[in-house]
Design a protein around this motif. Sequence first.
Motif, PDB file in Angstrom:
ATOM      1  N   ARG A 206     -41.777  65.563  45.446  1.00 15.77           N
ATOM      2  CA  ARG A 206     -42.949  66.414  45.692  1.00 15.77           C
ATOM      3  C   ARG A 206     -42.594  67.891  45.563  1.00 15.77           C
ATOM      4  NH1 ARG A 206     -44.369  63.045  50.868  1.00 15.77           N
ATOM      5  NH2 ARG A 206     -42.156  63.451  50.925  1.00 15.77           N
ATOM      6  N   LYS A 207     -41.408  68.256  46.020  1.00 19.06           N
ATOM      7  CA  LYS A 207     -40.967  69.651  45.892  1.00 19.06           C
ATOM      8  C   LYS A 207     -40.764  70.001  44.420  1.00 19.06           C
ATOM      9  CE  LYS A 207     -37.525  72.970  47.387  1.00 19.06           C
ATOM     10  NZ  LYS A 207     -36.305  73.230  48.125  1.00 19.06           N
TER      11      LYS A 207
ATOM     12  N   CYS B 233     -36.862  67.160  33.282  1.00 23.41           N
ATOM     13  CA  CYS B 233     -36.377  67.627  34.586  1.00 23.41           C
ATOM     14  C   CYS B 233     -35.864  66.449  35.412  1.00 23.41           C
ATOM     15  CB  CYS B 233     -37.486  68.361  35.331  1.00 23.41           C
ATOM     16  SG  CYS B 233     -38.101  69.804  34.470  1.00 23.41           S
ATOM     17  N   GLY B 234     -35.217  65.515  34.757  1.00 22.39           N
ATOM     18  CA  GLY B 234     -34.667  64.358  35.458  1.00 22.39           C
ATOM     19  C   GLY B 234     -35.759  63.377  35.844  1.00 22.39           C
ATOM     20  N   ASN B 235     -36.223  63.442  37.076  1.00 22.47           N
ATOM     21  CA  ASN B 235     -37.250  62.530  37.561  1.00 22.47           C
ATOM     22  C   ASN B 235     -38.660  62.915  37.136  1.00 22.47           C
ATOM     23  OD1 ASN B 235     -35.488  60.814  38.876  1.00 22.47           O
ATOM     24  ND2 ASN B 235     -35.541  62.013  40.764  1.00 22.47           N
ATOM     25  N   VAL B 236     -38.791  64.062  36.483  1.00 19.49           N
ATOM     26  CA  VAL B 236     -40.102  64.536  36.019  1.00 19.49           C
ATOM     27  C   VAL B 236     -39.992  64.940  34.550  1.00 19.49           C
ATOM     28  CG1 VAL B 236     -41.941  66.226  36.344  1.00 19.49           C
ATOM     29  CG2 VAL B 236     -40.668  65.403  38.326  1.00 19.49           C
ATOM     30  N   ILE B 237     -40.947  64.464  33.751  1.00 14.47           N
ATOM     31  CA  ILE B 237     -41.040  64.851  32.351  1.00 14.47           C
ATOM     32  C   ILE B 237     -42.295  65.704  32.200  1.00 14.47           C
ATOM     33  CG2 ILE B 237     -41.312  64.036  29.970  1.00 14.47           C
ATOM     34  CD1 ILE B 237     -38.611  63.303  31.228  1.00 14.47           C
TER      35      ILE B 237
ATOM     36  N   ASP C 276     -55.475  72.911  32.314  1.00 11.92           N
ATOM     37  CA  ASP C 276     -55.684  71.473  32.534  1.00 11.92           C
ATOM     38  C   ASP C 276     -54.382  70.744  32.902  1.00 11.92           C
ATOM     39  OD1 ASP C 276     -57.146  69.132  32.764  1.00 11.92           O
ATOM     40  OD2 ASP C 276     -57.033  68.680  30.617  1.00 11.92           O
ATOM     41  N   ILE C 277     -53.742  71.164  33.981  1.00 15.56           N
ATOM     42  CA  ILE C 277     -52.493  70.558  34.441  1.00 15.56           C
ATOM     43  C   ILE C 277     -52.805  69.253  35.152  1.00 15.56           C
ATOM     44  CG2 ILE C 277     -50.470  70.853  35.913  1.00 15.56           C
ATOM     45  CD1 ILE C 277     -50.990  73.940  35.630  1.00 15.56           C
ATOM     46  N   GLN C 278     -52.159  68.187  34.726  1.00 18.17           N
ATOM     47  CA  GLN C 278     -52.337  66.884  35.352  1.00 18.17           C
ATOM     48  C   GLN C 278     -50.977  66.274  35.658  1.00 18.17           C
ATOM     49  OE1 GLN C 278     -54.898  64.536  32.849  1.00 18.17           O
ATOM     50  NE2 GLN C 278     -56.707  65.668  33.499  1.00 18.17           N
ATOM     51  N   VAL C 279     -50.892  65.616  36.827  1.00 22.28           N
ATOM     52  CA  VAL C 279     -49.650  64.993  37.280  1.00 22.28           C
ATOM     53  C   VAL C 279     -49.907  63.502  37.465  1.00 22.28           C
ATOM     54  CG1 VAL C 279     -47.881  64.969  39.078  1.00 22.28           C
ATOM     55  CG2 VAL C 279     -49.019  67.116  38.481  1.00 22.28           C
TER      56      VAL C 279
ATOM     57  N   LEU D 292     -52.937  67.064  43.771  1.00 17.20           N
ATOM     58  CA  LEU D 292     -52.124  68.177  44.248  1.00 17.20           C
ATOM     59  C   LEU D 292     -52.908  68.988  45.264  1.00 17.20           C
ATOM     60  CD1 LEU D 292     -50.661  69.425  40.874  1.00 17.20           C
ATOM     61  CD2 LEU D 292     -49.504  68.087  42.621  1.00 17.20           C
ATOM     62  N   LYS D 293     -52.207  69.439  46.269  1.00 18.50           N
ATOM     63  CA  LYS D 293     -52.813  70.333  47.255  1.00 18.50           C
ATOM     64  C   LYS D 293     -52.695  71.747  46.710  1.00 18.50           C
ATOM     65  CE  LYS D 293     -51.676  67.439  51.165  1.00 18.50           C
ATOM     66  NZ  LYS D 293     -50.894  67.324  52.382  1.00 18.50           N
ATOM     67  N   MET D 294     -53.797  72.315  46.304  1.00 17.16           N
ATOM     68  CA  MET D 294     -53.784  73.645  45.707  1.00 17.16           C
ATOM     69  C   MET D 294     -53.483  74.721  46.747  1.00 17.16           C
ATOM     70  SD  MET D 294     -54.089  72.711  42.726  1.00 17.16           S
ATOM     71  CE  MET D 294     -54.198  74.193  41.786  1.00 17.16           C
ATOM     72  N   LEU D 295     -53.665  74.424  48.017  1.00 16.84           N
ATOM     73  CA  LEU D 295     -53.419  75.411  49.056  1.00 16.84           C
ATOM     74  C   LEU D 295     -51.932  75.553  49.380  1.00 16.84           C
ATOM     75  CD1 LEU D 295     -56.348  74.552  51.482  1.00 16.84           C
ATOM     76  CD2 LEU D 295     -56.238  76.390  49.808  1.00 16.84           C
TER      77      LEU D 295
END
Length: 124
Positions: free
Chosen positions: A4-5, A82-86, A21-24, A111-114
Amino acid sequence: MDIRKLQRIIVNALEDVKAKDIQVFNTTKQTALFDRVIIASANSNRQARALGHHVFCEVKENGGEAVAIEGLETGEWVLVDCGNVIVHILQPALRAYYNLEELWGAHPVKLKMLEKQSEDSEEK
């Protein structure tokens, strides 16, 4: 580093350079190679290259694993490992054509935008 970090660092880096348009997506049930796929759009080749470079540098600066970056030559599709994240950063036409959301989009992450705003206020 906590997933998450890491995803927050990446999303913040993308937002810093005005990605669209960022999507996770959580991919833990689809592949054992990585836990998240992040897809974003760039308005130009120059912006795509800047986004990829900024993500790579921010992950390294924050103690994350930035393995490789591909696609800086053309800037049409930049991939940051980024290893665990592409991270995929694409021009809008390529993003529509390849439709990576259909491939990886089974489990979107909200995602929590705050979070970024609260982190910024803590620093002041």
